[in-house]
Scaffold this active site. Structure first.
Site, short mmCIF file in Angstrom:
data_model
loop_
_atom_site.label_atom_id
_atom_site.label_comp_id
_atom_site.label_asym_id
_atom_site.label_seq_id
_atom_site.Cartn_x
_atom_site.Cartn_y
_atom_site.Cartn_z
N HIS A 105 0.83 -1.20 0.00
CA HIS A 105 0.00 0.00 0.00
C HIS A 105 0.86 1.25 0.00
O HIS A 105 1.99 1.24 0.47
CB HIS A 105 -0.98 0.02 1.17
CG HIS A 105 -0.35 -0.04 2.53
ND1 HIS A 105 0.21 -1.18 3.06
CD2 HIS A 105 -0.22 0.92 3.47
CE1 HIS A 105 0.66 -0.93 4.28
NE2 HIS A 105 0.43 0.35 4.56
N HIS A 107 0.75 5.41 0.95
CA HIS A 107 0.09 6.48 1.71
C HIS A 107 0.23 7.77 0.92
O HIS A 107 1.33 8.11 0.47
CB HIS A 107 0.78 6.69 3.06
CG HIS A 107 0.74 5.52 3.97
ND1 HIS A 107 -0.12 5.46 5.05
CD2 HIS A 107 1.45 4.36 4.00
CE1 HIS A 107 0.07 4.33 5.70
NE2 HIS A 107 1.01 3.65 5.07
#
Length: 142
Positions: A105, A107
């Site tokens: 992932h 951010h």
């Protein structure tokens, strides 16, 4: 040494399967973007691949390419939605690198001059605030 196999029962895997709700802002065939529930700043958004990847090092090149296309798309919308001066984009790998959810992932955090980031362990954000932030980003995508 830590177990480095992908675990499909991680929280992001559960979000992808619809088992856990998320404030979604963007989705395409390969990626999903949603609000971070422990934001380090107003508008903190996560972008994940739908392909099972523990981190950067085990992801297929095609997965990374699709992820980065979506990161750019969402980052532009986040910057516009929050009238930010800039953006901070993070990606962590393995516990020693700061990773706590073992699904790849990115951010995206909108930034303003002179405003420091909050701690990521600062607690869960108000769901209504997150819903409002998600709506702002979705509007900026259109």
């Amino acid at each position: 040494m830590a177990d480095t196999a992908y675990d499909p029962n991680n929280i992001f895997g559960k979000i992808l399967r619809g088992e856990i709700p998320a404030h979604k802002v963007y989705e395409d065939e390969h990626t999903l973007a949603f609000m971070d529930v422990m934001p380090q700043g107003e508008g903190h958004t996560l972008v994940i691949p739908k392909a099972p990847s523990r981190g950067l090092l085990d992801a297929q090149p095609e997965t990374l390419a699709a992820l980065m296309r979506s990161v750019q798309t969402v980052a532009r919308a986040v910057k516009a939605a929050f009238d930010a001066d800039g953006l901070t984009i993070f990606q962590f790998n393995e516990p020693a690198g700061g990773q706590t959810v073992f699904h790849l992932h990115m951010h995206i955090i909108p930034r303003r001059e002179g405003v420091p980031l909050k701690r990521h362990e600062g607690g869960m954000a108000d769901p209504e605030i997150l819903a409002g932030h998600a709506a702002r980003i979705r509007a900026a995508l259109n």
